[in-house]
Design a protein around this motif. Structure first.
Motif, PDB file in Angstrom:
ATOM      1  N   VAL A 148       9.388  -2.275   8.265  1.00 13.00           N
ATOM      2  CA  VAL A 148       8.998  -1.728   9.524  1.00 13.00           C
ATOM      3  C   VAL A 148       8.832  -0.274   9.411  1.00 13.00           C
ATOM      4  CG1 VAL A 148       9.685  -1.545  11.791  1.00 13.00           C
ATOM      5  CG2 VAL A 148      10.278  -3.637  10.435  1.00 13.00           C
ATOM      6  N   VAL A 149       9.601   0.627   8.715  1.00 12.24           N
ATOM      7  CA  VAL A 149       9.548   1.853   8.624  1.00 12.24           C
ATOM      8  C   VAL A 149       8.163   2.138   7.984  1.00 12.24           C
ATOM      9  CG1 VAL A 149      10.379   3.970   7.177  1.00 12.24           C
ATOM     10  CG2 VAL A 149      12.000   2.174   8.471  1.00 12.24           C
ATOM     11  N   GLY A 150       7.894   1.432   6.856  1.00  9.39           N
ATOM     12  CA  GLY A 150       6.537   1.671   6.251  1.00  9.39           C
ATOM     13  C   GLY A 150       5.221   1.421   7.322  1.00  9.39           C
ATOM     14  N   LEU A 151       5.393   0.411   8.044  1.00  8.76           N
ATOM     15  CA  LEU A 151       4.419   0.078   8.847  1.00  8.76           C
ATOM     16  C   LEU A 151       4.392   1.256   9.901  1.00  8.76           C
ATOM     17  CD1 LEU A 151       2.378  -1.878  10.163  1.00  8.76           C
ATOM     18  CD2 LEU A 151       4.203  -2.980  11.328  1.00  8.76           C
ATOM     19  N   VAL A 152       5.433   1.740  10.445  1.00  6.05           N
ATOM     20  CA  VAL A 152       5.225   2.724  11.493  1.00  6.05           C
ATOM     21  C   VAL A 152       4.731   4.123  10.977  1.00  6.05           C
ATOM     22  CG1 VAL A 152       6.670   4.525  12.768  1.00  6.05           C
ATOM     23  CG2 VAL A 152       7.245   2.071  13.020  1.00  6.05           C
ATOM     24  N   GLY A 183      -4.159   7.455  13.779  1.00  6.39           N
ATOM     25  CA  GLY A 183      -2.917   7.827  14.251  1.00  6.39           C
ATOM     26  C   GLY A 183      -2.857   9.302  14.462  1.00  6.39           C
ATOM     27  N   PRO A 184      -1.626   9.669  15.016  1.00  9.40           N
ATOM     28  CA  PRO A 184      -1.771  11.040  15.404  1.00  9.40           C
ATOM     29  C   PRO A 184      -1.523  11.978  14.412  1.00  9.40           C
ATOM     30  CG  PRO A 184       0.441  10.017  15.963  1.00  9.40           C
ATOM     31  CD  PRO A 184      -0.458   9.015  15.373  1.00  9.40           C
ATOM     32  N   LEU A 185      -1.197  11.676  13.131  1.00  8.67           N
ATOM     33  CA  LEU A 185      -1.051  12.610  11.944  1.00  8.67           C
ATOM     34  C   LEU A 185      -2.165  12.061  10.728  1.00  8.67           C
ATOM     35  CD1 LEU A 185       2.821  12.773  11.700  1.00  8.67           C
ATOM     36  CD2 LEU A 185       1.289  14.349  12.975  1.00  8.67           C
ATOM     37  N   GLY A 186      -3.220  11.571  11.289  1.00 11.29           N
ATOM     38  CA  GLY A 186      -4.170  11.066  10.558  1.00 11.29           C
ATOM     39  C   GLY A 186      -4.915  12.210   9.702  1.00 11.29           C
ATOM     40  N   GLU A 187      -4.946  13.402  10.437  1.00 10.56           N
ATOM     41  CA  GLU A 187      -5.750  14.732   9.927  1.00 10.56           C
ATOM     42  C   GLU A 187      -4.951  15.132   8.698  1.00 10.56           C
ATOM     43  OE1 GLU A 187      -6.359  17.202  12.919  1.00 10.56           O
ATOM     44  OE2 GLU A 187      -7.551  16.134  14.173  1.00 10.56           O
ATOM     45  N   LEU A 188      -4.020  15.076   8.750  1.00 16.90           N
ATOM     46  CA  LEU A 188      -3.073  15.450   7.331  1.00 16.90           C
ATOM     47  C   LEU A 188      -3.539  15.037   6.076  1.00 16.90           C
ATOM     48  CD1 LEU A 188       0.576  15.861   8.823  1.00 16.90           C
ATOM     49  CD2 LEU A 188      -1.228  17.581   8.802  1.00 16.90           C
ATOM     50  N   GLY A 189      -4.073  13.845   6.233  1.00  9.76           N
ATOM     51  CA  GLY A 189      -4.562  13.102   4.970  1.00  9.76           C
ATOM     52  C   GLY A 189      -3.495  12.709   3.862  1.00  9.76           C
ATOM     53  N   LEU A 190      -2.292  12.062   4.437  1.00  5.08           N
ATOM     54  CA  LEU A 190      -1.201  11.966   3.684  1.00  5.08           C
ATOM     55  C   LEU A 190      -1.005  10.505   3.219  1.00  5.08           C
ATOM     56  CD1 LEU A 190       1.620  14.032   5.354  1.00  5.08           C
ATOM     57  CD2 LEU A 190       0.577  14.520   3.235  1.00  5.08           C
ATOM     58  N   LEU A 191      -1.608   9.649   3.955  1.00  7.83           N
ATOM     59  CA  LEU A 191      -1.668   8.164   3.643  1.00  7.83           C
ATOM     60  C   LEU A 191      -2.150   7.850   2.297  1.00  7.83           C
ATOM     61  CD1 LEU A 191      -0.835   5.664   5.129  1.00  7.83           C
ATOM     62  CD2 LEU A 191      -3.175   5.111   5.594  1.00  7.83           C
ATOM     63  N   PHE A 192      -1.539   6.996   1.517  1.00  7.49           N
ATOM     64  CA  PHE A 192      -1.718   6.741   0.052  1.00  7.49           C
ATOM     65  C   PHE A 192      -1.613   7.982  -0.916  1.00  7.49           C
ATOM     66  CE2 PHE A 192      -4.574   3.529   2.187  1.00  7.49           C
ATOM     67  CZ  PHE A 192      -3.523   2.553   2.252  1.00  7.49           C
ATOM     68  N   VAL A 249       7.458   2.234   0.376  1.00  5.70           N
ATOM     69  CA  VAL A 249       6.491   2.725  -0.377  1.00  5.70           C
ATOM     70  C   VAL A 249       5.165   2.034  -0.964  1.00  5.70           C
ATOM     71  CG1 VAL A 249       8.338   4.256  -1.196  1.00  5.70           C
ATOM     72  CG2 VAL A 249       7.624   2.314  -2.378  1.00  5.70           C
ATOM     73  N   MET A 250       5.405   0.763  -0.727  1.00  2.94           N
ATOM     74  CA  MET A 250       4.195  -0.002  -1.084  1.00  2.94           C
ATOM     75  C   MET A 250       3.191  -0.036  -0.016  1.00  2.94           C
ATOM     76  SD  MET A 250       3.118  -2.473  -3.482  1.00  2.94           S
ATOM     77  CE  MET A 250       4.091  -3.512  -4.212  1.00  2.94           C
ATOM     78  N   ILE A 251       3.632   0.002   1.402  1.00  2.00           N
ATOM     79  CA  ILE A 251       2.651   0.246   2.298  1.00  2.00           C
ATOM     80  C   ILE A 251       1.987   1.305   2.640  1.00  2.00           C
ATOM     81  CG2 ILE A 251       2.614   0.125   4.825  1.00  2.00           C
ATOM     82  CD1 ILE A 251       4.780  -2.256   4.765  1.00  2.00           C
ATOM     83  N   VAL A 252       2.720   2.519   2.276  1.00  3.44           N
ATOM     84  CA  VAL A 252       2.227   3.942   2.860  1.00  3.44           C
ATOM     85  C   VAL A 252       1.697   4.542   1.327  1.00  3.44           C
ATOM     86  CG1 VAL A 252       4.009   4.224   4.515  1.00  3.44           C
ATOM     87  CG2 VAL A 252       4.511   4.979   2.393  1.00  3.44           C
ATOM     88  N   GLY A 253       2.148   3.983   0.342  1.00  4.04           N
ATOM     89  CA  GLY A 253       1.466   4.465  -0.932  1.00  4.04           C
ATOM     90  C   GLY A 253       0.447   3.730  -1.576  1.00  4.04           C
ATOM     91  N   GLY A 254       0.496   2.429  -1.236  1.00  2.00           N
ATOM     92  CA  GLY A 254      -0.719   1.625  -1.937  1.00  2.00           C
ATOM     93  C   GLY A 254      -0.500   1.274  -3.342  1.00  2.00           C
ATOM     94  N   ASN A 255       0.661   1.738  -4.033  1.00  3.29           N
ATOM     95  CA  ASN A 255       0.724   1.310  -5.495  1.00  3.29           C
ATOM     96  C   ASN A 255      -0.491   1.556  -6.245  1.00  3.29           C
ATOM     97  OD1 ASN A 255       2.226   0.133  -7.509  1.00  3.29           O
ATOM     98  ND2 ASN A 255       1.497  -1.859  -7.373  1.00  3.29           N
ATOM     99  N   ILE A 256      -0.977   2.718  -6.077  1.00  8.90           N
ATOM    100  CA  ILE A 256      -2.295   3.228  -6.854  1.00  8.90           C
ATOM    101  C   ILE A 256      -1.834   3.763  -8.356  1.00  8.90           C
ATOM    102  CG2 ILE A 256      -4.283   4.726  -7.011  1.00  8.90           C
ATOM    103  CD1 ILE A 256      -4.029   4.934  -3.615  1.00  8.90           C
ATOM    104  N   ASP A 257      -2.675   2.937  -9.213  1.00  8.51           N
ATOM    105  CA  ASP A 257      -2.126   3.537 -10.679  1.00  8.51           C
ATOM    106  C   ASP A 257      -2.465   4.984 -10.875  1.00  8.51           C
ATOM    107  OD1 ASP A 257      -1.417   3.320 -13.440  1.00  8.51           O
ATOM    108  OD2 ASP A 257      -3.356   2.329 -13.852  1.00  8.51           O
ATOM    109  N   THR A 269       7.553  -0.399  -7.490  1.00  5.38           N
ATOM    110  CA  THR A 269       6.225  -1.114  -6.949  1.00  5.38           C
ATOM    111  C   THR A 269       5.480  -1.568  -8.546  1.00  5.38           C
ATOM    112  OG1 THR A 269       5.234   0.905  -7.153  1.00  5.38           O
ATOM    113  CG2 THR A 269       5.950  -0.017  -4.984  1.00  5.38           C
ATOM    114  N   ALA A 270       6.117  -0.865  -9.478  1.00  8.70           N
ATOM    115  CA  ALA A 270       5.243  -1.301 -10.937  1.00  8.70           C
ATOM    116  C   ALA A 270       5.870  -2.343 -11.507  1.00  8.70           C
ATOM    117  CB  ALA A 270       5.402  -0.051 -11.933  1.00  8.70           C
TER     118      ALA A 270
END
Length: 251
Positions: free
Chosen positions: A75-79, A88-97, A173-181, A189-190
């Motif tokens: 739920v925290v990851g989803l929020v 989202g309101p903080l989308g301009e920061l470019g922090l997702l993933f 961390v899987m939701i907000v980070g995306g588990n990108i190699d 996640t690994a």
């Protein structure tokens, strides 16, 4: 691959310093330690304030703080995902993933743990030093700072608990980070990914490192708490010294 071969290969990866494995470990430590640092900056002063201050609604704040110990990580990851997404309101920061998004999610999960455990410790210290502190005309801020200093060794337990929660986190961390190699892939996640792929050696190697880190941190926290208890015992029940902040004011 047989289990014996998988364990042998995992040992080889650890012994030879496999670049991929230790890159994942390094990122995990970076993210989790950053989250614990944020939690310490926010949670420890909050815990000290709740220990020394009396105000309307204090009980409700403490109840909410303890309730937040059971925050569902997904739920925290989803929020956090919704807050950091482009819409989202903080989308301009470019922090997702990015690792930054993972630090944000872990900080939200860890801060209530650090604050709640620290609050219980600091309340005990406040009760112990109440008489001494009453002799000095100290502000609440000075009393809180004194408690944090005097309880610094015992507070290691709170930080260790927060670190344990952070380094073992998967869902958020899987939701907000995306588990990108090579970018946002951490130990938990690994392990989940490599196990599903059948790459047991890497998963086992990471599992051994994760377990070793968790045990080492908790052993260190236990040792510091025991040192604090021994230090208090050496002073004796009749030979309590004034807190450091109070001694400085009384000089």
């Amino acid at each position: 691959m047989a289990f014996q071969e998988a364990f042998a290969e995992a040992g080889r990866l650890l012994a030879t310093g496999d670049e991929k494995l230790y890159e994942i470990v390094g990122l995990s430590l970076q993210v989790s330690l950053s989250a614990v640092a944020v939690a310490a900056v926010v949670g420890l002063p909050l815990a000290a304030l709740l220990a020394v201050a009396r105000f309307p609604g204090r009980g409700a704040v403490i109840a909410v703080l303890n309730a937040l110990l059971g925050l569902p990580p997904v739920v925290v990851g989803l929020v956090v995902y919704l807050m950091l997404s482009r819409a989202g309101p903080l989308g301009e920061l470019g922090l997702l993933f990015t690792p930054g998004a993972m630090v944000v999610a872990q900080s939200i999960l860890v801060t209530p743990i650090v604050a709640a455990i620290a609050h219980r410790t600091l309340e005990d210290f406040f009760a112990e030093y109440a008489e001494e502190l009453a002799c000095f005309r100290m502000s609440r801020r000075e009393v809180a700072a004194t408690l944090l200093y005097e309880a610094r060794l015992s507070l290691a337990t709170a930080l260790a608990a927060g670190f344990g929660r952070a380094v073992a986190e998967v869902g958020a961390v899987m939701i907000v980070g995306g588990n990108i190699d090579g970018v946002t892939r951490v130990m938990t996640t690994a392990i989940a990914l490599e196990t599903s792929k059948g790459d047991l050696p890497l998963a086992l190697g990471l599992g051994v490192v994760l377990l070793g880190i968790a045990l080492s941190v908790n052993a260190l926290a236990f040792g510091l708490r025991a040192l604090a208890a021994r230090h208090a015992g050496e002073e004796g029940p009749g030979g309590r010294r004034a807190p450091a902040g109070a001694r400085g004011q009384g000089a």
